[in-house]
Scaffold this active site. Structure first.
Site, mmCIF file in Angstrom:
data_model
loop_
_atom_site.group_PDB
_atom_site.id
_atom_site.type_symbol
_atom_site.label_atom_id
_atom_site.label_comp_id
_atom_site.label_asym_id
_atom_site.label_seq_id
_atom_site.Cartn_x
_atom_site.Cartn_y
_atom_site.Cartn_z
ATOM 1 N N VAL A 156 -66.726 -22.043 24.585
ATOM 2 C CA VAL A 156 -67.226 -21.551 25.878
ATOM 3 C C VAL A 156 -68.362 -22.474 26.303
ATOM 4 O O VAL A 156 -69.334 -22.658 25.562
ATOM 5 C CB VAL A 156 -67.708 -20.087 25.756
ATOM 6 C CG1 VAL A 156 -68.360 -19.621 27.052
ATOM 7 C CG2 VAL A 156 -66.541 -19.182 25.376
ATOM 8 N N LYS B 108 -60.027 -34.285 45.709
ATOM 9 C CA LYS B 108 -59.268 -33.310 46.506
ATOM 10 C C LYS B 108 -59.870 -33.189 47.909
ATOM 11 O O LYS B 108 -59.153 -33.064 48.899
ATOM 12 C CB LYS B 108 -59.249 -31.935 45.815
ATOM 13 C CG LYS B 108 -58.438 -31.865 44.539
ATOM 14 C CD LYS B 108 -56.951 -32.103 44.730
ATOM 15 C CE LYS B 108 -56.248 -30.988 45.472
ATOM 16 N NZ LYS B 108 -54.762 -31.212 45.497
ATOM 17 N N ASN C 153 -55.962 -20.363 39.450
ATOM 18 C CA ASN C 153 -54.697 -19.681 39.178
ATOM 19 C C ASN C 153 -54.544 -19.401 37.685
ATOM 20 O O ASN C 153 -55.092 -20.130 36.862
ATOM 21 C CB ASN C 153 -53.518 -20.569 39.578
ATOM 22 C CG ASN C 153 -53.282 -20.656 41.077
ATOM 23 O OD1 ASN C 153 -52.156 -20.804 41.516
ATOM 24 N ND2 ASN C 153 -54.327 -20.576 41.877
ATOM 25 N N THR D 9 -57.894 -26.814 46.803
ATOM 26 C CA THR D 9 -58.671 -25.955 45.917
ATOM 27 C C THR D 9 -59.986 -25.531 46.563
ATOM 28 O O THR D 9 -60.553 -26.279 47.364
ATOM 29 C CB THR D 9 -58.960 -26.730 44.608
ATOM 30 O OG1 THR D 9 -59.997 -26.077 43.884
ATOM 31 C CG2 THR D 9 -59.439 -28.164 44.873
ATOM 32 N N ASP D 10 -60.483 -24.386 46.152
ATOM 33 C CA ASP D 10 -61.803 -23.937 46.631
ATOM 34 C C ASP D 10 -62.926 -24.833 46.089
ATOM 35 O O ASP D 10 -64.046 -24.796 46.598
ATOM 36 C CB ASP D 10 -62.057 -22.470 46.248
ATOM 37 C CG ASP D 10 -62.015 -22.187 44.753
ATOM 38 O OD1 ASP D 10 -61.745 -23.111 43.956
ATOM 39 O OD2 ASP D 10 -62.254 -21.021 44.364
ATOM 40 N N GLU D 11 -62.603 -25.653 45.075
ATOM 41 C CA GLU D 11 -63.651 -26.496 44.474
ATOM 42 C C GLU D 11 -64.181 -27.534 45.454
ATOM 43 O O GLU D 11 -65.259 -28.084 45.256
ATOM 44 C CB GLU D 11 -63.136 -27.136 43.179
ATOM 45 C CG GLU D 11 -62.719 -26.073 42.177
ATOM 46 C CD GLU D 11 -62.370 -26.587 40.792
ATOM 47 O OE1 GLU D 11 -62.886 -27.628 40.393
ATOM 48 O OE2 GLU D 11 -61.570 -25.906 40.129
ATOM 49 N N TYR E 37 -62.936 -34.637 40.264
ATOM 50 C CA TYR E 37 -61.706 -33.942 40.673
ATOM 51 C C TYR E 37 -61.859 -33.358 42.073
ATOM 52 O O TYR E 37 -61.057 -33.631 42.968
ATOM 53 C CB TYR E 37 -61.363 -32.825 39.673
ATOM 54 C CG TYR E 37 -60.380 -31.810 40.223
ATOM 55 C CD1 TYR E 37 -59.060 -32.166 40.519
ATOM 56 C CD2 TYR E 37 -60.769 -30.484 40.474
ATOM 57 C CE1 TYR E 37 -58.163 -31.242 41.053
ATOM 58 C CE2 TYR E 37 -59.877 -29.557 41.004
ATOM 59 C CZ TYR E 37 -58.580 -29.933 41.291
ATOM 60 O OH TYR E 37 -57.690 -29.024 41.820
ATOM 61 N N THR F 243 -54.307 -40.987 42.298
ATOM 62 C CA THR F 243 -53.256 -39.988 42.561
ATOM 63 C C THR F 243 -53.639 -39.081 43.725
ATOM 64 O O THR F 243 -52.860 -38.869 44.653
ATOM 65 C CB THR F 243 -53.020 -39.129 41.302
ATOM 66 O OG1 THR F 243 -52.633 -39.998 40.237
ATOM 67 C CG2 THR F 243 -51.955 -38.081 41.541
ATOM 68 N N LYS G 42 -56.504 -25.674 30.165
ATOM 69 C CA LYS G 42 -57.275 -24.834 31.081
ATOM 70 C C LYS G 42 -57.732 -23.566 30.361
ATOM 71 O O LYS G 42 -57.137 -23.156 29.353
ATOM 72 C CB LYS G 42 -56.438 -24.479 32.311
ATOM 73 C CG LYS G 42 -55.847 -25.678 33.062
ATOM 74 C CD LYS G 42 -56.890 -26.386 33.893
ATOM 75 C CE LYS G 42 -56.398 -27.329 34.974
ATOM 76 N NZ LYS G 42 -55.235 -28.134 34.811
#
Ligand code: NAD
Ligand code: TYD
Length: 355
Positions: A217, A165, A191, A136-138, A161, A107, A200
């Site tokens: 966590v 990207k 976001n 994304t900042d990732e 991921y 994708t 998320k």
């Protein structure tokens, strides 16, 4: 600053997801007369209920389909006389990319390339055509305790991921450099806000607190994320689309860093107030679980270019944004219940069952 580009017909991909639907709702309210085609495959993350506000608008059209379908994409660009693509469609969840990376490459990489190729051919006939890649900042990887990602930070993605990207962003760069396609690339921090899928962190915690379920966590809870309200992200994307110089990258961020455990504690306390629970009650649900593989320690973004060049500023304080988000989830339990039924249940069992 560029002269403003005024789109007349947008192809938005992934517009039934969290950010895409918020963007369409925002954009159509402020740009009457601009047509919007929303191309979305309606995977587990897509939901047409997010778009109730625009579905009757004669300028809006939804098309269920795959961004990897080159014929479909080319047809939509031509029929719709599209002069800009805003590309949100993606597999977006890091944990899913760890258990099943293949679809992320299909994708996010192949899908983006399919859109770019169709856009390149279409742009030969449409003067001023623009392609905006939402990223994304990732893609920049992970930071230590100090420093910020700028647009010059080398790409060093760590998860499947973020690697997919980054691959997509590099294809966007290649289509700009090689073919002269007018591209723009935004890279935003985490976001939050309405219509956020409850896999998320923030919506997952809201949902589990409500149900008195454990609050998972990861690791020591000290990983840091920068949080931006999705409406501020939507405004940034609109501004970059209209005013950004083609070929440029713009970081988008909230200057709002939080350790995961602090955000979970905050959400617990705000929920306790609203649910009439005793102070501290929901914090008792926190469960430290096995860390995510390759868990990036800290993301922090320098968005000064966007502020300086395009006069963008976030309008939400985090205090207001998180309170409104919690209230939205409490008022929209039907939306949440529908989303967490079915296939998501299986994912949840697989992801958290063994912890
Ligand atoms: P999301 O998972 O909520 O939505 C993704 C949408 O894409 C869904 O509607 C889904 O149906 C659609 N989609 C998936 N595969 C498709 C395909 N092959 N063809 C057509 N549509 C398809 O994601 P999101 O959180 O809204 O993120 C949107 C974009 O913003 C992504 O590109 C993501 O990388 C980027 N981004 C997200 C964040 C964040 O915090 N969520 C931050 C920065 C950037
Ligand atoms: P997430 O919302 O998945 O966004 P991203 O991985 O893209 O930053 O996760 C945000 C942070 O919260 C991240 O450091 C992982 C952590 N996290 C948990 O601790 N528990 C959870 O159940 C989830 C989903 C995330």
């Amino acid at each position: 600053m560029q002269d403003a580009f005024t789109p007349t017909s947008l192809l938005v991909t992934g517009g039934a997801g969290f950010i895409g639907s918020n963007f369409i709702n925002h954009f159509m309210a402020g740009n009457p007369g601009c047509r919007v085609i929303n191309l979305d495959l309606l995977t587990y993350a897509g939901n047409l209920k997010n778009l109730a506000a625009v579905e009757e608008n004669p300028d809006y059209r939804f098309v269920k389909g795959d961004i990897c379908d080159a014929g479909l994409v080319a047809g939509l660009l031509a029929e719709g006389e599209v002069d800009a693509v805003v590309h949100f469609a993606a597999e977006s969840h890091v944990d899913r990319s760890i258990t099943g990376p293949d679809i992320f490459v299909r994708t996010n990489v192949l899908g983006t390339q399919t859109l770019l190729e169709a856009s390149r051919l279409h742009a030969e006939r449409v003067a001023g055509f623009r392609f905006l890649q939402v990223s994304t900042d990732e893609v920049y990887g992970s930071l230590g305790a100090q420093g910020y990602f700028t647009e010059e930070t080398p790409l060093a993605p760590n998860s499947p991921y973020s690697a997919s990207k980054a691959g997509a962003d590099l294809l966007v760069r290649a289509y700009s450099e090689t073919f002269g396609l007018a591209t723009l690339n935004t890279r935003c921090s985490n976001n939050y806000g309405p219509y956020h899928f409850p896999e998320k962190l923030i919506p997952l915690m809201i949902h589990n607190i409500l149900k008195k379920k454990p609050l998972p966590v990861y690791g020591d809870g000290l990983n840091v994320r920068d949080w931006l309200h999705v409406k501020d992200h939507s405004v940034a994307i609109e501004r970059v689309l209209k005013l950004g110089k083609p070929g440029e990258i713009f970081n988008v961020g909230g200057n709002n860093e939080w350790k995961n455990i602090d955000i979970v504690n905050l959400v617990c306390d705000l929920m306790d107030e609203r649910l009439g629970r005793r102070p501290g009650e929901s914090r008792g649900l926190i469960a430290f679980v096995k860390d995510r593989k390759g868990h990036d320690r800290r993301y922090a973004i320098d968005a000064s270019k966007l502020k300086r060049e395009l006069s963008w500023e976030p309008s939400y304080t985090f205090e207001r944004g998180i309170a409104e988000t919690i209230d939205w989830y409490l008022a929209n339990q039907g939306w949440v219940e529908e989303v967490v039924s079915g296939a998501y249940r299986e994912y949840y069992e697989k992801q958290y069952g063994q912890h």
